[in-house]
Scaffold this motif. Structure first.
Motif, PDB file in Angstrom:
ATOM      1  N   LEU A   1      22.504  17.201 -57.955  1.00  0.00           N
ATOM      2  CA  LEU A   1      23.244  15.991 -57.595  1.00  0.00           C
ATOM      3  C   LEU A   1      24.576  16.338 -56.937  1.00  0.00           C
ATOM      4  O   LEU A   1      25.141  15.524 -56.208  1.00  0.00           O
ATOM      5  CB  LEU A   1      23.489  15.125 -58.828  1.00  0.00           C
ATOM      6  CG  LEU A   1      22.248  14.550 -59.520  1.00  0.00           C
ATOM      7  CD1 LEU A   1      22.662  13.597 -60.642  1.00  0.00           C
ATOM      8  CD2 LEU A   1      21.345  13.823 -58.535  1.00  0.00           C
TER       9      LEU A   1
ATOM     10  N   TYR B   1      23.088   9.246 -54.020  1.00  0.00           N
ATOM     11  CA  TYR B   1      23.080   9.660 -55.426  1.00  0.00           C
ATOM     12  C   TYR B   1      21.832   9.182 -56.164  1.00  0.00           C
ATOM     13  O   TYR B   1      21.131   9.972 -56.821  1.00  0.00           O
ATOM     14  CB  TYR B   1      24.346   9.129 -56.098  1.00  0.00           C
ATOM     15  CG  TYR B   1      24.434   9.388 -57.586  1.00  0.00           C
ATOM     16  CD1 TYR B   1      24.824  10.627 -58.083  1.00  0.00           C
ATOM     17  CD2 TYR B   1      24.143   8.368 -58.506  1.00  0.00           C
ATOM     18  CE1 TYR B   1      24.918  10.864 -59.446  1.00  0.00           C
ATOM     19  CE2 TYR B   1      24.237   8.593 -59.869  1.00  0.00           C
ATOM     20  CZ  TYR B   1      24.622   9.837 -60.342  1.00  0.00           C
ATOM     21  OH  TYR B   1      24.716  10.069 -61.686  1.00  0.00           O
TER      22      TYR B   1
ATOM     23  N   LEU C   1      18.640  11.192 -57.959  1.00  0.00           N
ATOM     24  CA  LEU C   1      18.332  10.986 -59.374  1.00  0.00           C
ATOM     25  C   LEU C   1      16.881  10.546 -59.554  1.00  0.00           C
ATOM     26  O   LEU C   1      16.156  11.054 -60.420  1.00  0.00           O
ATOM     27  CB  LEU C   1      19.279   9.927 -59.921  1.00  0.00           C
ATOM     28  CG  LEU C   1      19.521   9.869 -61.424  1.00  0.00           C
ATOM     29  CD1 LEU C   1      20.104  11.177 -61.943  1.00  0.00           C
ATOM     30  CD2 LEU C   1      20.469   8.711 -61.738  1.00  0.00           C
TER      31      LEU C   1
ATOM     32  N   GLN D   1      13.517  12.113 -61.571  1.00  0.00           N
ATOM     33  CA  GLN D   1      12.768  11.281 -62.505  1.00  0.00           C
ATOM     34  C   GLN D   1      11.289  11.234 -62.116  1.00  0.00           C
ATOM     35  O   GLN D   1      10.396  11.290 -62.976  1.00  0.00           O
ATOM     36  CB  GLN D   1      13.360   9.877 -62.519  1.00  0.00           C
ATOM     37  CG  GLN D   1      12.736   8.947 -63.542  1.00  0.00           C
ATOM     38  CD  GLN D   1      13.393   7.574 -63.513  1.00  0.00           C
ATOM     39  OE1 GLN D   1      13.688   7.030 -62.455  1.00  0.00           O
ATOM     40  NE2 GLN D   1      13.668   7.013 -64.694  1.00  0.00           N
TER      41      GLN D   1
ATOM     42  N   SER E   1      19.306  20.039 -62.845  1.00  0.00           N
ATOM     43  CA  SER E   1      20.226  19.566 -61.818  1.00  0.00           C
ATOM     44  C   SER E   1      21.628  20.060 -62.142  1.00  0.00           C
ATOM     45  O   SER E   1      21.935  20.392 -63.293  1.00  0.00           O
ATOM     46  CB  SER E   1      20.207  18.041 -61.715  1.00  0.00           C
ATOM     47  OG  SER E   1      20.912  17.608 -60.571  1.00  0.00           O
TER      48      SER E   1
ATOM     49  N   ASP F   1      23.282   9.494 -66.727  1.00  0.00           N
ATOM     50  CA  ASP F   1      22.286   9.160 -65.707  1.00  0.00           C
ATOM     51  C   ASP F   1      21.172  10.208 -65.676  1.00  0.00           C
ATOM     52  O   ASP F   1      19.987   9.875 -65.551  1.00  0.00           O
ATOM     53  CB  ASP F   1      22.945   9.081 -64.327  1.00  0.00           C
ATOM     54  CG  ASP F   1      23.902   7.909 -64.189  1.00  0.00           C
ATOM     55  OD1 ASP F   1      23.838   6.977 -65.019  1.00  0.00           O
ATOM     56  OD2 ASP F   1      24.721   7.931 -63.241  1.00  0.00           O
ATOM     57  N   MET F   2      21.561  11.473 -65.794  1.00  0.00           N
ATOM     58  CA  MET F   2      20.561  12.547 -65.790  1.00  0.00           C
ATOM     59  C   MET F   2      19.635  12.454 -66.990  1.00  0.00           C
ATOM     60  O   MET F   2      18.418  12.614 -66.872  1.00  0.00           O
ATOM     61  CB  MET F   2      21.254  13.917 -65.780  1.00  0.00           C
ATOM     62  CG  MET F   2      21.892  14.315 -64.463  1.00  0.00           C
ATOM     63  SD  MET F   2      22.518  16.018 -64.601  1.00  0.00           S
ATOM     64  CE  MET F   2      23.227  16.262 -62.974  1.00  0.00           C
TER      65      MET F   2
END
Length: 315
Positions: free
Chosen positions: A183, A199, A203, A207, A220, A239-240
């Protein structure tokens, strides 16, 4: 013919930027220069096989240590990237050549000759190619498997943002052991740091890897010292984890030239330790957070720890 050793030709799009001062590095950033037979042997094998390494092209501070141990991160699909991220030292512009169909075989030969237990393969962005180089990644993975079946393979891929979403399936089907896509920074800094990327696309890419193959490790990383604050870094971690990413790397941004993005500050080792503690608390299986952490730094050792962490969690 461009001479990529000349900064003005290596990064033509950056020449209109005002120079940013390059602050003196603190003591905790100091690294030893390349020395020893191991370094020379690695250098020779890379040149004999006409291979490019991200260690050299990106000016990695750990190259001396890694090459001395016979480790190098190979960069496929050429030396010229079609993006122009303001942090990156890799040459930018229109790639002068098509993909080299013999490159996967040369990479596999080098991996075997180096006797690697774990290899990291990365690439430039190739927005000029319909599948973004997905099939080339898959061919490289398969070539390594044929020659070195016991070597674990980690890939660090582009975002494939201009491609059909199905190209990701080509790479995942080749079964790398670790799928890494960085990222790089917090979302608020994307317009100035990573303007060609998005971004949430990056992400979602990670996923989607997990959705395609839940057994595949995902990884990441981000750089700090670009102007982010602590809360934004912690939000990236959240978020990760929501995208089920297993492994996080956090390292200090180092400015390659005065034309690149400025260093906002040098993050202290204690702050990195705090990030590591926070990340483990959020559920990452493996975290590497130090000033000199880079995506492939100690990747083989970290992969062994990552695999052990998963087994411990399952057991």
């Amino acid at each position: 013919m461009r001479d990529l050793k000349i900064p003005e030709q290596r990064h033509p799009e950056k020449q209109r930027r005002a120079d940013a001062p390059q602050p003196k590095k603190p003591d905790w950033i100091r690294v030893k220069g390349p020395v020893g037979k191991g370094y020379q042997d690695t250098y020779r094998i890379m040149r004999e096989h006409k291979l490019t390494t991200v260690c050299e092209e990106a000016g990695c501070p750990n190259a001396g240590e890694c090459w001395s141990q016979g480790h190098a991160t190979m960069m496929i699909m050429g030396e010229v990237c079609t993006r122009a991220c303001t942090f990156c030292n890799i040459a930018t512009g229109k790639p002068p050549e098509d993909l080299d169909v013999f490159e996967p075989g040369r990479v596999a030969d080098a991996v075997k000759k180096l006797g690697l237990n774990h290899v990291v393969i990365t690439s430039v962005d190739r927005d000029d190619i319909e599948d973004g180089g997905a099939e080339h990644f898959a061919q490289t993975i398969r070539a390594i498997r044929r020659q070195s079946p016991n070597t674990t393979i980690e890939i660090l891929t582009p975002d494939f943002i201009k491609c059909d979403p199905a190209v990701l399936e080509i790479v995942v089907a080749a079964k790398p052991d670790v799928f890494n896509h960085n990222l790089e920074t917090v979302p608020g800094l994307y317009p100035e740091v990573r303007p060609g990327a998005r971004y949430f696309h990056s992400l979602r890419l990670l996923q989607r890897v997990k959705e395609l193959d839940p057994t595949m490790f995902t990884k990441s990383g981000i750089m700090v010292g670009l102007g982010e604050d602590r809360q934004s870094v912690l939000q990236v971690m959240d978020d990760m984890r929501a995208a089920d990413i297993d492994f996080l790397t956090v390292g200090q941004y180092l400015q390659p030239t005065p034309k690149h993005h400025r260093v906002d500050r040098f993050v202290t080792p204690d702050e990195f330790k705090s990030y590591e503690t926070a990340a483990y608390g959020k559920g990452f299986l493996m975290v590497s957070a130090t000033p000199l952490t880079r995506s492939s730094y100690h990747a083989g050792d970290d992969f062994a720890k990552l695999r052990a962490a998963r087994l411990a969690k399952l057991g």
